[in-house]
Motif scaffolding. Structure first.
Motif, PDB file in Angstrom:
ATOM      1  N   GLY A  34       0.821  -1.198   0.000  1.00  0.00           N
ATOM      2  CA  GLY A  34       0.000   0.000   0.000  1.00  0.00           C
ATOM      3  C   GLY A  34       0.856   1.249   0.000  1.00  0.00           C
ATOM      4  O   GLY A  34       1.838   1.357   0.743  1.00  0.00           O
ATOM      5  N   ALA A  35       0.529   2.199  -0.851  1.00  0.00           N
ATOM      6  CA  ALA A  35       1.309   3.424  -0.948  1.00  0.00           C
ATOM      7  C   ALA A  35       1.252   4.186   0.366  1.00  0.00           C
ATOM      8  O   ALA A  35       0.219   4.255   1.026  1.00  0.00           O
ATOM      9  CB  ALA A  35       0.774   4.286  -2.095  1.00  0.00           C
ATOM     10  N   GLY A  36       2.384   4.742   0.745  1.00  0.00           N
ATOM     11  CA  GLY A  36       2.409   5.615   1.919  1.00  0.00           C
ATOM     12  C   GLY A  36       2.923   4.982   3.180  1.00  0.00           C
ATOM     13  O   GLY A  36       3.096   5.675   4.186  1.00  0.00           O
ATOM     14  N   ALA A  37       3.158   3.672   3.177  1.00  0.00           N
ATOM     15  CA  ALA A  37       3.734   3.043   4.367  1.00  0.00           C
ATOM     16  C   ALA A  37       5.160   3.555   4.579  1.00  0.00           C
ATOM     17  O   ALA A  37       5.940   3.671   3.636  1.00  0.00           O
ATOM     18  CB  ALA A  37       3.728   1.534   4.225  1.00  0.00           C
ATOM     19  N   ARG A  38       5.492   3.868   5.823  1.00  0.00           N
ATOM     20  CA  ARG A  38       6.810   4.417   6.137  1.00  0.00           C
ATOM     21  C   ARG A  38       7.336   3.777   7.408  1.00  0.00           C
ATOM     22  O   ARG A  38       6.656   3.758   8.429  1.00  0.00           O
ATOM     23  CB  ARG A  38       6.721   5.934   6.325  1.00  0.00           C
ATOM     24  CG  ARG A  38       8.049   6.601   6.641  1.00  0.00           C
ATOM     25  CD  ARG A  38       7.891   8.114   6.725  1.00  0.00           C
ATOM     26  NE  ARG A  38       6.996   8.493   7.812  1.00  0.00           N
ATOM     27  CZ  ARG A  38       7.386   8.673   9.078  1.00  0.00           C
ATOM     28  NH1 ARG A  38       8.659   8.463   9.413  1.00  0.00           N
ATOM     29  NH2 ARG A  38       6.519   9.044  10.002  1.00  0.00           N
ATOM     30  N   VAL A  39       8.541   3.218   7.327  1.00  0.00           N
ATOM     31  CA  VAL A  39       9.189   2.627   8.498  1.00  0.00           C
ATOM     32  C   VAL A  39      10.137   3.666   9.074  1.00  0.00           C
ATOM     33  O   VAL A  39      11.108   4.063   8.429  1.00  0.00           O
ATOM     34  CB  VAL A  39       9.936   1.333   8.139  1.00  0.00           C
ATOM     35  CG1 VAL A  39      10.654   0.770   9.356  1.00  0.00           C
ATOM     36  CG2 VAL A  39       8.969   0.308   7.572  1.00  0.00           C
ATOM     37  N   ALA A  40       9.860   4.117  10.291  1.00  0.00           N
ATOM     38  CA  ALA A  40      10.693   5.133  10.926  1.00  0.00           C
ATOM     39  C   ALA A  40      11.957   4.528  11.504  1.00  0.00           C
ATOM     40  O   ALA A  40      13.024   5.149  11.459  1.00  0.00           O
ATOM     41  CB  ALA A  40       9.899   5.850  12.013  1.00  0.00           C
ATOM     42  N   ALA A  41      11.850   3.331  12.069  1.00  0.00           N
ATOM     43  CA  ALA A  41      13.007   2.692  12.698  1.00  0.00           C
ATOM     44  C   ALA A  41      12.804   1.191  12.699  1.00  0.00           C
ATOM     45  O   ALA A  41      11.676   0.698  12.807  1.00  0.00           O
ATOM     46  CB  ALA A  41      13.202   3.195  14.123  1.00  0.00           C
ATOM     47  N   LEU A  42      13.900   0.469  12.571  1.00  0.00           N
ATOM     48  CA  LEU A  42      13.880  -0.989  12.565  1.00  0.00           C
ATOM     49  C   LEU A  42      15.129  -1.475  13.282  1.00  0.00           C
ATOM     50  O   LEU A  42      16.229  -0.963  13.045  1.00  0.00           O
ATOM     51  CB  LEU A  42      13.862  -1.512  11.126  1.00  0.00           C
ATOM     52  CG  LEU A  42      14.022  -3.018  10.910  1.00  0.00           C
ATOM     53  CD1 LEU A  42      12.816  -3.777  11.439  1.00  0.00           C
ATOM     54  CD2 LEU A  42      14.230  -3.324   9.435  1.00  0.00           C
ATOM     55  N   GLY A  43      14.971  -2.430  14.175  1.00  0.00           N
ATOM     56  CA  GLY A  43      16.113  -2.999  14.871  1.00  0.00           C
ATOM     57  C   GLY A  43      15.954  -4.496  15.045  1.00  0.00           C
ATOM     58  O   GLY A  43      14.839  -5.021  14.980  1.00  0.00           O
ATOM     59  N   VAL A  44      17.063  -5.176  15.260  1.00  0.00           N
ATOM     60  CA  VAL A  44      17.055  -6.611  15.522  1.00  0.00           C
ATOM     61  C   VAL A  44      17.958  -6.878  16.717  1.00  0.00           C
ATOM     62  O   VAL A  44      19.115  -6.441  16.746  1.00  0.00           O
ATOM     63  CB  VAL A  44      17.534  -7.426  14.303  1.00  0.00           C
ATOM     64  CG1 VAL A  44      17.567  -8.921  14.649  1.00  0.00           C
ATOM     65  CG2 VAL A  44      16.637  -7.176  13.099  1.00  0.00           C
ATOM     66  N   MET A  45      17.419  -7.605  17.688  1.00  0.00           N
ATOM     67  CA  MET A  45      18.195  -8.047  18.835  1.00  0.00           C
ATOM     68  C   MET A  45      18.545  -9.516  18.652  1.00  0.00           C
ATOM     69  O   MET A  45      17.679 -10.341  18.367  1.00  0.00           O
ATOM     70  CB  MET A  45      17.396  -7.863  20.122  1.00  0.00           C
ATOM     71  CG  MET A  45      18.127  -8.282  21.399  1.00  0.00           C
ATOM     72  SD  MET A  45      17.795 -10.002  21.866  1.00  0.00           S
ATOM     73  CE  MET A  45      16.092  -9.901  22.382  1.00  0.00           C
ATOM     74  N   ALA A  46      19.833  -9.838  18.756  1.00  0.00           N
ATOM     75  CA  ALA A  46      20.305 -11.221  18.704  1.00  0.00           C
ATOM     76  C   ALA A  46      20.875 -11.575  20.070  1.00  0.00           C
ATOM     77  O   ALA A  46      21.569 -10.761  20.686  1.00  0.00           O
ATOM     78  CB  ALA A  46      21.382 -11.385  17.634  1.00  0.00           C
ATOM     79  N   SER A  47      20.588 -12.789  20.543  1.00  0.00           N
ATOM     80  CA  SER A  47      21.042 -13.130  21.889  1.00  0.00           C
ATOM     81  C   SER A  47      21.245 -14.623  22.055  1.00  0.00           C
ATOM     82  O   SER A  47      20.683 -15.439  21.323  1.00  0.00           O
ATOM     83  CB  SER A  47      20.045 -12.626  22.937  1.00  0.00           C
ATOM     84  OG  SER A  47      18.771 -13.214  22.730  1.00  0.00           O
ATOM     85  N   ALA A  48      22.058 -14.937  23.043  1.00  0.00           N
ATOM     86  CA  ALA A  48      22.239 -16.298  23.543  1.00  0.00           C
ATOM     87  C   ALA A  48      22.156 -16.204  25.056  1.00  0.00           C
ATOM     88  O   ALA A  48      22.979 -15.542  25.690  1.00  0.00           O
ATOM     89  CB  ALA A  48      23.584 -16.866  23.107  1.00  0.00           C
TER      90      ALA A  48
END
Length: 348
Positions: free
Chosen positions: A117-131
């Motif tokens: 859909g037009a107009g979608a905007r991602v302001a921030a994206l992060g990924v947490m990796a852990s053990a």
């Protein structure tokens, strides 16, 4: 000498660029630096009516093979869809609502976001990796400084018992929405009066019902999806992310920076003196520390607003929050972008 086996955690921020009515953005492969067993993405975004985003992860195992893409969530601020995706398990891993759980340790990952859909905007994206180690945690030293107690509003989830069964029915099930509403209120953010007219007269805190409606995961059939709660706060201009902290000292650093933290934990009643209940999974707001280092919380499991503010012993709180058989130190942090985070060595 006692050796403490802490969780290994790394957090990486990405800046996806999405344009057009159906656009995908894919990160480069990101090395983790250790053999991870869990990955959790989180994001803030805006989507127009009818628009939504899909967030996916794939990983490279420690032996060098590449997994398939796993869908970590389909999300719209308007709902339809706002859902996790079950049934994706294979020999490499599976998705447990909001967490990729590796069956073989992974050494790197990619993240992909697709906008519909037009107009979608991602302001921030992060990924947490852990053990996360399975050994019980031990208490960290107390922090230094005077007592600190942030003025976070107090909302009991139980004052919403029986509300809106279509969104998991309030009461015992709304610890996440109550906690997010408390932190939004602390920052002076959240839905306006015009957004709350559907809640109905007599509701003690309509903002909690609003948060429940807009964090509800239609597949999980609950409001406890961590990234969906972060994404909800992003609608109101807050930055946010899910990560793991490794000690009460790290919690204290956030609180002393003026940032309340939402923590996930599970425990039996006898393990957390003063709680008076047992839980297999609960969310509460860490709002302060006493001069002696004990943890001041807004616990939405209190029977009414007047008893939400509580003090839990530091060692007991830390042990039930950090242990690998529970959430392993999961938190989500919500703050205005202009409010700086405390220094980090890599897990935020």
């Amino acid at each position: 000498m006692l050796t403490v086996d802490l969780a290994r955690v790394t957090f990486r921020r990405f800046a996806p660029s999405l344009t057009g009515p159906a656009t995908a953005w894919t990160s480069n492969e990101h090395p983790i630096g250790f053999e991870a067993t869990q990955l959790v993405p989180s994001w803030t975004a805006r989507t127009p009516p009818g628009g939504w985003i899909e967030v996916e992860l794939r990983a490279r195992t420690a032996s060098g093979s590449l997994t398939k893409w796993y869908v970590m969530g389909r999300w719209s601020e308007h709902g339809a869809p706002r859902t996790s995706v079950p049934g994706q398990g294979d020999g490499d891993g599976d998705v447990a609502v909001d967490t990729f759980v590796a069956r073989r340790p992974v050494a790197a990952y990619q993240v992909r976001v697709t906008a519909r859909g037009a107009g979608a905007r991602v302001a921030a994206l992060g990924v947490m990796a852990s053990a996360v180690p399975q050994r019980p945690s031990v208490p960290s030293p107390s922090g230094t400084g005077d007592a600190v107690d942030l003025a976070v509003p107090r909302h009991s989830q139980h004052e919403h018992s029986g509300h809106h069964p279509e969104w998991d029915g309030g009461g015992a099930n709304w610890c996440g929405p109550a906690s997010v509403a408390m932190v939004l209120g602390f920052w002076g953010r959240g839905p306006g009066d015009g957004d709350l007219t559907w809640v109905g007269a007599g509701d003690p805190h309509p903002v909690v019902d609003h948060a429940a409606r807009h964090t509800y995961d239609s597949s999980y059939q609950g409001t406890g999806n961590w990234p969906f709660n972060v994404a909800y706060a992003g609608r109101y201009g807050l930055a946010g992310f899910v990560t793991r902290l490794r000690s009460a000292l790290e919690l204290e650093a956030f609180v002393r920076a003026g940032i309340p933290v939402i923590a996930s934990l599970s425990f039996k009643a006898y393990e957390l003196p003063g709680a008076g209940y047992s839980t297999s999974g609960h969310i509460m707001v860490v709002a302060g520390f006493t001069a002696g280092g004990d943890v001041v919380v807004n616990d939405p499991a209190a029977p009414d607003d007047g008893r939400v503010r509580r003090v839990y012993p530091r060692a007991a709180f830390e042990n039930v929050w950090l242990r690998g058989t529970g959430s392993g130190g999961i938190v989500y942090v919500l703050h205005p972008p202009e409010v700086s985070l405390p220094p980090s060595d890599g897990n935020w």
